[in-house]
Scaffold this motif. Structure first.
Motif, PDB file in Angstrom:
ATOM      1  N   ILE A 110       0.847  -1.197   0.000  1.00 19.34           N
ATOM      2  CA  ILE A 110       0.000   0.000   0.000  1.00 19.34           C
ATOM      3  C   ILE A 110       0.878   1.241   0.000  1.00 19.34           C
ATOM      4  O   ILE A 110       1.782   1.378   0.827  1.00 19.34           O
ATOM      5  N   VAL A 111       0.608   2.140  -0.931  1.00 22.10           N
ATOM      6  CA  VAL A 111       1.274   3.445  -0.999  1.00 22.10           C
ATOM      7  C   VAL A 111       0.211   4.499  -0.724  1.00 22.10           C
ATOM      8  O   VAL A 111      -0.833   4.519  -1.376  1.00 22.10           O
ATOM      9  N   MET A 112       0.478   5.376   0.229  1.00 17.34           N
ATOM     10  CA  MET A 112      -0.565   6.307   0.671  1.00 17.34           C
ATOM     11  C   MET A 112      -0.055   7.740   0.663  1.00 17.34           C
ATOM     12  O   MET A 112       1.082   8.028   1.039  1.00 17.34           O
ATOM     13  N   ARG A 113      -0.924   8.629   0.234  1.00 23.48           N
ATOM     14  CA  ARG A 113      -0.642  10.068   0.243  1.00 23.48           C
ATOM     15  C   ARG A 113      -1.222  10.682   1.510  1.00 23.48           C
ATOM     16  O   ARG A 113      -2.387  10.471   1.837  1.00 23.48           O
ATOM     17  N   ILE A 114      -0.396  11.451   2.228  1.00 24.62           N
ATOM     18  CA  ILE A 114      -0.833  12.184   3.412  1.00 24.62           C
ATOM     19  C   ILE A 114      -0.366  13.629   3.245  1.00 24.62           C
ATOM     20  O   ILE A 114       0.783  13.890   2.894  1.00 24.62           O
ATOM     21  N   GLY A 115      -1.265  14.576   3.488  1.00 22.39           N
ATOM     22  CA  GLY A 115      -0.950  15.975   3.222  1.00 22.39           C
ATOM     23  C   GLY A 115       0.131  16.534   4.127  1.00 22.39           C
ATOM     24  O   GLY A 115       1.050  17.205   3.668  1.00 22.39           O
ATOM     25  N   GLU A 116       0.039  16.282   5.423  1.00 22.28           N
ATOM     26  CA  GLU A 116       0.975  16.866   6.373  1.00 22.28           C
ATOM     27  C   GLU A 116       2.004  15.819   6.775  1.00 22.28           C
ATOM     28  O   GLU A 116       1.664  14.718   7.188  1.00 22.28           O
ATOM     29  N   SER A 117       3.274  16.161   6.651  1.00 27.54           N
ATOM     30  CA  SER A 117       4.348  15.174   6.768  1.00 27.54           C
ATOM     31  C   SER A 117       4.424  14.542   8.156  1.00 27.54           C
ATOM     32  O   SER A 117       4.595  13.322   8.281  1.00 27.54           O
ATOM     33  N   SER A 118       4.304  15.334   9.232  1.00 27.63           N
ATOM     34  CA  SER A 118       4.409  14.755  10.579  1.00 27.63           C
ATOM     35  C   SER A 118       3.235  13.822  10.859  1.00 27.63           C
ATOM     36  O   SER A 118       3.391  12.785  11.512  1.00 27.63           O
ATOM     37  N   PHE A 119       2.051  14.166  10.339  1.00 24.46           N
ATOM     38  CA  PHE A 119       0.897  13.291  10.473  1.00 24.46           C
ATOM     39  C   PHE A 119       1.145  11.979   9.732  1.00 24.46           C
ATOM     40  O   PHE A 119       0.806  10.891  10.211  1.00 24.46           O
ATOM     41  N   GLY A 120       1.761  12.075   8.561  1.00 24.76           N
ATOM     42  CA  GLY A 120       2.077  10.869   7.795  1.00 24.76           C
ATOM     43  C   GLY A 120       3.044   9.956   8.526  1.00 24.76           C
ATOM     44  O   GLY A 120       2.885   8.732   8.513  1.00 24.76           O
ATOM     45  N   ARG A 121       4.039  10.542   9.175  1.00 21.86           N
ATOM     46  CA  ARG A 121       4.996   9.720   9.917  1.00 21.86           C
ATOM     47  C   ARG A 121       4.330   9.059  11.123  1.00 21.86           C
ATOM     48  O   ARG A 121       4.645   7.917  11.466  1.00 21.86           O
ATOM     49  N   SER A 122       3.393   9.771  11.766  1.00 23.58           N
ATOM     50  CA  SER A 122       2.667   9.170  12.885  1.00 23.58           C
ATOM     51  C   SER A 122       1.816   7.998  12.411  1.00 23.58           C
ATOM     52  O   SER A 122       1.749   6.954  13.070  1.00 23.58           O
ATOM     53  N   ILE A 123       1.170   8.156  11.261  1.00 19.25           N
ATOM     54  CA  ILE A 123       0.369   7.065  10.703  1.00 19.25           C
ATOM     55  C   ILE A 123       1.257   5.870  10.389  1.00 19.25           C
ATOM     56  O   ILE A 123       0.917   4.719  10.673  1.00 19.25           O
ATOM     57  N   ALA A 124       2.416   6.134   9.792  1.00 18.68           N
ATOM     58  CA  ALA A 124       3.327   5.051   9.436  1.00 18.68           C
ATOM     59  C   ALA A 124       3.778   4.274  10.673  1.00 18.68           C
ATOM     60  O   ALA A 124       3.869   3.042  10.646  1.00 18.68           O
ATOM     61  N   ARG A 125       4.046   4.984  11.765  1.00 19.41           N
ATOM     62  CA  ARG A 125       4.502   4.314  12.987  1.00 19.41           C
ATOM     63  C   ARG A 125       3.388   3.512  13.648  1.00 19.41           C
ATOM     64  O   ARG A 125       3.593   2.370  14.061  1.00 19.41           O
ATOM     65  N   ASN A 126       2.212   4.108  13.755  1.00 17.16           N
ATOM     66  CA  ASN A 126       1.148   3.492  14.547  1.00 17.16           C
ATOM     67  C   ASN A 126       0.352   2.439  13.788  1.00 17.16           C
ATOM     68  O   ASN A 126      -0.154   1.494  14.393  1.00 17.16           O
ATOM     69  N   PHE A 127       0.245   2.593  12.476  1.00 18.43           N
ATOM     70  CA  PHE A 127      -0.531   1.639  11.689  1.00 18.43           C
ATOM     71  C   PHE A 127       0.351   0.743  10.828  1.00 18.43           C
ATOM     72  O   PHE A 127      -0.168  -0.062  10.056  1.00 18.43           O
ATOM     73  N   HIS A 128       1.659   0.907  10.942  1.00 21.03           N
ATOM     74  CA  HIS A 128       2.614   0.082  10.209  1.00 21.03           C
ATOM     75  C   HIS A 128       2.374   0.160   8.692  1.00 21.03           C
ATOM     76  O   HIS A 128       2.387  -0.847   7.994  1.00 21.03           O
ATOM     77  N   LEU A 129       2.140   1.389   8.237  1.00 19.19           N
ATOM     78  CA  LEU A 129       2.016   1.655   6.801  1.00 19.19           C
ATOM     79  C   LEU A 129       3.262   2.430   6.391  1.00 19.19           C
ATOM     80  O   LEU A 129       3.293   3.660   6.389  1.00 19.19           O
ATOM     81  N   ALA A 130       4.301   1.700   6.051  1.00 20.06           N
ATOM     82  CA  ALA A 130       5.617   2.306   5.875  1.00 20.06           C
ATOM     83  C   ALA A 130       5.694   3.202   4.653  1.00 20.06           C
ATOM     84  O   ALA A 130       6.414   4.196   4.639  1.00 20.06           O
ATOM     85  N   THR A 131       4.973   2.857   3.594  1.00 17.72           N
ATOM     86  CA  THR A 131       5.102   3.611   2.346  1.00 17.72           C
ATOM     87  C   THR A 131       4.079   4.735   2.336  1.00 17.72           C
ATOM     88  O   THR A 131       3.048   4.681   1.655  1.00 17.72           O
ATOM     89  N   THR A 132       4.363   5.769   3.119  1.00 21.14           N
ATOM     90  CA  THR A 132       3.485   6.929   3.255  1.00 21.14           C
ATOM     91  C   THR A 132       4.284   8.178   2.915  1.00 21.14           C
ATOM     92  O   THR A 132       5.338   8.418   3.509  1.00 21.14           O
ATOM     93  N   PHE A 133       3.773   8.968   1.959  1.00 22.55           N
ATOM     94  CA  PHE A 133       4.497  10.144   1.501  1.00 22.55           C
ATOM     95  C   PHE A 133       3.592  11.374   1.562  1.00 22.55           C
ATOM     96  O   PHE A 133       2.399  11.285   1.296  1.00 22.55           O
ATOM     97  N   SER A 134       4.201  12.507   1.887  1.00 18.99           N
ATOM     98  CA  SER A 134       3.526  13.801   1.803  1.00 18.99           C
ATOM     99  C   SER A 134       3.963  14.483   0.516  1.00 18.99           C
ATOM    100  O   SER A 134       5.161  14.644   0.264  1.00 18.99           O
ATOM    101  N   ALA A 135       2.991  14.888  -0.308  1.00 17.87           N
ATOM    102  CA  ALA A 135       3.322  15.540  -1.576  1.00 17.87           C
ATOM    103  C   ALA A 135       4.104  16.830  -1.341  1.00 17.87           C
ATOM    104  O   ALA A 135       5.069  17.131  -2.051  1.00 17.87           O
ATOM    105  N   ALA A 136       3.700  17.603  -0.320  1.00 18.46           N
ATOM    106  CA  ALA A 136       4.404  18.850  -0.034  1.00 18.46           C
ATOM    107  C   ALA A 136       5.832  18.586   0.443  1.00 18.46           C
ATOM    108  O   ALA A 136       6.771  19.293   0.060  1.00 18.46           O
ATOM    109  N   GLU A 137       6.013  17.555   1.265  1.00 19.34           N
ATOM    110  CA  GLU A 137       7.355  17.235   1.756  1.00 19.34           C
ATOM    111  C   GLU A 137       8.255  16.755   0.621  1.00 19.34           C
ATOM    112  O   GLU A 137       9.451  17.063   0.587  1.00 19.34           O
TER     113      GLU A 137
END
Length: 599
Positions: free
Chosen positions: A478-505
């Protein structure tokens, strides 16, 4: 008097990176020269709609020779965030001359227009150029065709599409589970190059050498176990080696592994399909079917006893009566009033149910036709990539994946005309629906999919879709787009979704790099070090490449990619991609060399 263009080509690093660079003897700084006074460059950043402007400030603000001002409408939340990174915030109407003058546009070196409105970005940029003909412009433009024409016709101006830039990484990560960055090379419409980090055993490199990988795969090995590779070694890889590489993204970069379901799983899926079909039946139709079945069995039972028939003949008589066919082989009036009453009830019920049955079937056919047009049908593909969201970013991802030859299933509630045309031409499978609907996910054959790329505008919807898909196929990439980078990193840590990127970042380093030089395309991070990505066409090699340490990676020559290890392999006319350690960009020797260079 130093050149303005050379002043803008200064690429600096933060103090922490500068200290790190001094400790690494691998990057000696050559050609030391006396350090003249360096006048700070003034950057004006226009925009505050999303995290891009703040991300660019984070890229530029820590560097000692940059002064930044953010210009935007009054917004206390944005102003507080900007001031936290040490940047001045100026509130007002950004396209008015008085506002730009008060922000210092007449003495500014660079203006970055980063709002989500193409018209506003162009309006502010042209007003700034009127007030300061020498100012460098960096524009964020959604319309790629318009952006290309602006770049071709407006001097000293770089144009970047946030959607197109970030889409390269999303598409690369969908194909290669170990990719951490993707980019088109050459930058103007080139094919995808992907940076990835994985174990040698995972890549199938064990027993091969760097030179073997280059010859057989066309891939440039950048580092092995944290050591940069500057020559094509013949030493075989060890299985435990960690390898960072870059190469053209291919369809078979990460082969899909689809396991055939067992017989028990297939039976469970069949009954689950029947259950979904039952739940989707209209309540009126359910009542109609149940009532008709009750009358059918009641009439059969009554005729068995009243007419003294066997069950099959009685069943035949009920059907004949309810459909008012009336063959006359068994006249009910000969068997008394009760039998006649039963026949009358069956005939009247048959007329009513026949009409309702025809109406229901017609409605179902119309609904099925509509569902077919909308693409609401079961997908039976294997090894396909599912893209949820076909907006600005999703459309570009679909374009990249189609270019690689992948089968694509697109889920989009309001598809654009181009996506609909691709569906009509059978180039993609389109499902016009809400991707968060679990019934829609069930249509996509997630068990046999290669990857899921979730790119809607809503972070919460993206997370909902990703978790729903993982519940159905825990091994799905699963590759997921998250708008805010720190929120994306929190999602990656807590839900084990490693392939999470912020377009703005992803895009912020590129905008920050373009603000300093048109050769700087972005930044990658691996082995604990930040590297700038530089692209140029030989012989127009930029100052950072001519004078200081860099590592060539690839050339694009006559439509083909070639990994290289030395600039001696470069021919005139080649497009060259290289990386430069960011740690050496703020040394006094580098700054003195740039500002006194007259080439």
């Amino acid at each position: 008097m130093r050149s303005e263009s050379l002043r803008l080509s200064v690429l600096s690093a933060s103090p922490g990176e500068r200290e790190q660079g001094r400790e690494r003897s691998e990057y000696p700084v050559t050609n030391p020269a006396p350090s003249p006074p360096i006048e700070p460059a003034l950057f004006l950043v226009v925009g505050g709609d999303d995290g891009l402007a703040l991300g660019v400030c984070g890229e530029l603000a820590p560097y000692p020779f940059n002064r930044l001002r953010v210009l935007w409408n009054p917004d206390e939340r944005l102003a507080a965030a900007v001031r936290r990174v040490g940047v001045e915030f100026v509130a007002g109407v950004v396209y008015e001359d008085e506002m730009l003058r008060s922000a210092g546009v007449e003495k500014a070196d660079v203006l970055l227009a980063l709002s989500q409105d193409d018209r506003l970005n162009l309006q502010v940029a042209l007003k700034a150029r009127d007030l300061n003909p020498k100012i460098r412009l960096v524009l964020r433009i959604f319309n790629r065709r318009l952006g290309r024409k602006i770049h071709e016709n407006l001097a000293n101006c770089s144009v970047v599409s946030l959607a197109a830039h970030s889409a390269a990484t999303y598409a690369t990560a969908a194909v290669d589970a170990h990719a951490f960055y993707g980019m088109p090379f050459p930058d103007d419409g080139g094919a995808l190059l992907g940076f990835s980090e994985a174990g040698a055993r995972r890549r199938g490199y064990v027993g091969s050498s760097v030179a073997d990988v280059q010859r057989n795969h066309g891939t440039r090995i950048i580092s092995v176990d944290g050591v940069l590779i500057r020559t094509p070694s013949e030493v075989p890889f060890k299985g435990s080696a960690s390898v960072v590489s870059v190469g053209p993204v291919r369809r078979d970069s990460e082969p899909v592994r689809v396991v055939a379901p067992s017989a028990l799983v297939q039976i469970q899926r069949f009954f689950a399909m029947l259950r979904r079909a039952y739940l989707q039946i209209d309540p009126v139709a359910k009542s109609l079917i149940l009532t008709a079945l009750f009358l059918l069995f009641f009439g059969t039972y009554a005729f068995v006893f009243s007419v003294n028939l066997d069950p099959w003949t009685a069943f035949y008589l009920v059907i004949e009566t309810m459909t008012t066919t009336g063959f006359g082989d068994i006249p009910p009036h000969q068997y008394g009033p009760i039998t006649e009453l039963i026949a009358v009830v069956l005939m009247i019920s048959g007329i009513l149910f026949s009409g309702m049955f025809i109406a229901t079937v017609s409605s179902s056919l119309t609904r099925a036709r509509w569902d077919s047009i909308q693409g609401l049908r079961q997908i039976y593909r294997r090894g396909h990539i599912i893209v949820c969201g076909a907006g600005q970013v999703g459309s570009r991802v679909i374009e990249y994946l189609r270019g690689l030859g992948h089968q694509i299933v697109v889920i989009e509630r309001n598809p654009k005309r181009e996506i609909i045309e691709l569906s009509r031409n059978r180039e993609i499978d389109l499902i016009t629906a809400d991707a968060s609907d679990e019934a829609v996910l069930d249509l996509c054959n997630l068990e046999s999919a290669r990857a899921l790329v979730v790119l809607t505008e809503s972070d919460t919807m993206n997370l909902e879709v990703a978790l729903g898909a993982r519940a159905r196929n825990p091994s799905l990439h699963i590759v997921m787009r998250i708008g805010e980078s720190s929120f994306g990193r929190s999602i990656a840590r807590n839900f084990h979704l490693a392939t999470t990127f912020s377009a703005a970042e992803l895009a912020a380093p590129t905008f920050g790099g373009y603000a300093r030089t048109p050769n700087f395309l972005g930044r990658v991070h691996f082995d604990g070090v930040n590297y700038g990505l530089i692209e140029f066409q030989e012989p127009k090699r930029p100052v950072a490449i001519r004078r200081y340490d860099s590592l060539p990676l690839f050339v694009h020559r006559a439509g083909n990619f070639h990994p290289i290890f030395d600039y001696d392999e470069v021919h005139d006319g080649d497009y060259v991609l290289a990386i430069v350690p960011m740690a050496q960009f703020s040394t006094p020797e580098f700054l003195a060399g740039v500002v006194t260079d007259t080439q």
